[in-house]
Write a protein that holds these residues in place. Structure first.
Motif, short mmCIF file in Angstrom:
data_model
loop_
_atom_site.label_atom_id
_atom_site.label_comp_id
_atom_site.label_asym_id
_atom_site.label_seq_id
_atom_site.Cartn_x
_atom_site.Cartn_y
_atom_site.Cartn_z
N LEU A 40 10.23 0.50 26.28
CA LEU A 40 10.04 1.93 26.49
C LEU A 40 11.18 2.68 25.83
CD1 LEU A 40 9.51 0.37 29.53
CD2 LEU A 40 8.27 2.50 29.71
N VAL A 41 10.84 3.69 25.05
CA VAL A 41 11.84 4.51 24.38
C VAL A 41 12.11 5.73 25.23
CG1 VAL A 41 12.41 5.74 22.25
CG2 VAL A 41 11.01 3.67 22.15
N VAL A 42 13.39 6.01 25.47
CA VAL A 42 13.77 7.12 26.34
C VAL A 42 14.77 8.02 25.63
CG1 VAL A 42 13.35 5.75 28.43
CG2 VAL A 42 15.64 5.81 27.45
N GLU A 43 14.78 9.28 26.02
CA GLU A 43 15.75 10.22 25.46
C GLU A 43 17.11 10.08 26.14
OE1 GLU A 43 14.04 14.12 25.76
OE2 GLU A 43 12.69 13.76 24.08
N ASP A 44 17.12 9.72 27.42
CA ASP A 44 18.36 9.70 28.20
C ASP A 44 18.42 8.41 29.02
OD1 ASP A 44 20.47 10.07 29.97
OD2 ASP A 44 19.96 12.15 30.40
N LEU A 59 9.77 8.89 19.78
CA LEU A 59 10.10 10.07 20.60
C LEU A 59 9.56 11.34 19.97
CD1 LEU A 59 13.76 9.49 21.84
CD2 LEU A 59 11.66 9.38 23.18
N ASN A 60 9.68 11.45 18.67
CA ASN A 60 9.23 12.65 17.97
C ASN A 60 7.71 12.75 17.92
OD1 ASN A 60 11.86 13.53 17.46
ND2 ASN A 60 11.95 12.41 15.53
N GLU A 61 7.03 11.62 17.84
CA GLU A 61 5.57 11.61 17.69
C GLU A 61 4.84 11.59 19.02
OE1 GLU A 61 4.88 8.14 15.38
OE2 GLU A 61 5.82 8.97 13.58
N ALA A 62 5.44 11.05 20.05
CA ALA A 62 4.73 10.82 21.31
C ALA A 62 4.10 12.09 21.86
CB ALA A 62 5.65 10.19 22.35
N SER A 63 4.79 13.20 21.74
CA SER A 63 4.24 14.44 22.29
C SER A 63 3.19 15.05 21.36
CB SER A 63 5.36 15.45 22.53
OG SER A 63 6.00 15.78 21.32
N HIS A 64 3.11 14.56 20.12
CA HIS A 64 2.18 15.15 19.16
C HIS A 64 0.90 14.35 18.99
CE1 HIS A 64 5.26 18.00 18.17
NE2 HIS A 64 6.09 17.03 17.85
N ASN A 65 0.97 13.02 19.07
CA ASN A 65 -0.23 12.24 18.79
C ASN A 65 -0.82 11.58 20.03
OD1 ASN A 65 1.28 9.98 19.33
ND2 ASN A 65 1.54 9.38 17.21
N GLY A 66 -0.26 11.86 21.19
CA GLY A 66 -0.85 11.40 22.43
C GLY A 66 -0.57 9.96 22.82
N HIS A 67 0.16 9.20 22.04
CA HIS A 67 0.43 7.83 22.46
C HIS A 67 1.77 7.77 23.17
CE1 HIS A 67 2.86 7.64 18.76
NE2 HIS A 67 3.40 6.53 19.22
N ARG A 68 1.68 7.31 24.39
CA ARG A 68 2.88 7.06 25.19
C ARG A 68 2.48 6.25 26.40
NH1 ARG A 68 5.01 12.42 28.49
NH2 ARG A 68 6.11 10.98 29.82
#
Length: 160
Positions: free
Chosen positions: A21-25, A91-100
């Motif tokens: 899992l990739v996290v910002e913090d 992280l940059n794409e997850a909010s744009h392409n729906g994969h998470r």
């Protein structure tokens, strides 16, 4: 290679050993793991990952990583520290392409009410609950751990 001699991919892969899992913090994630599960990471490190080949170019891809070797699988949480890596892209794409990642399902429980009470003690509420399609006669409970962990925790009641 014919169909008869083609290797069986599922047989070769056998079972899942890690969920990444990739996290910002990472610090906030570790605080969430502590709050919800009372766990500290089994390993915590920062690495440069020098000379990584990323999209055909050789770059450094620094990251902080915390591993939790629990639940029969390793949960690996990665915080990218640089601008160029597969992790940063995610992280940059997850909010744009729906994969998470949506949820992680833990081992079936004898009684979800016990799990729910323990989760509530940790400030975690039931997000959704329904009859289980995977385990008919059981109950699937999703716990709202998104704020602490970045994903939903799911537990299914064992068939009685």
């Amino acid at each position: 290679m014919t169909e008869a001699t083609k290797p069986d991919l599922v047989g070769l892969l056998d079972h899942v050993v890690q969920v990444g899992l990739v996290v910002e913090d990472l610090d906030a994630l570790m605080a969430g793991m502590r709050q919800v599960f009372g766990l500290e990471p089994d390993s915590l490190f920062e690495a440069a990952f020098a000379n990584t080949v990323y999209r055909g170019e050789v770059v450094d891809t620094p990251a902080r990583i915390a591993n939790y070797d629990r639940f029969g699988v390793q949960l690996e949480f990665i915080q990218p520290l640089g601008d160029t890596s597969i992790w940063n892209d995610f992280l940059n794409e997850a909010s744009h392409n729906g994969h998470r990642l949506h949820h992680v399902r833990f081992a079936d429980a004898d009684d979800n009410d016990v799990i729910t009470a323990l989760m509530r003690e940790r400030g975690v509420e039931v997000y959704q609950e329904a009859f289980s399609f995977v385990n008919p006669g059981g109950k699937a409970t999703y716990y709202d751990t998104v704020g602490q962990l970045g994903f939903i925790a799911e537990v299914v009641t064992k068939r009685r």
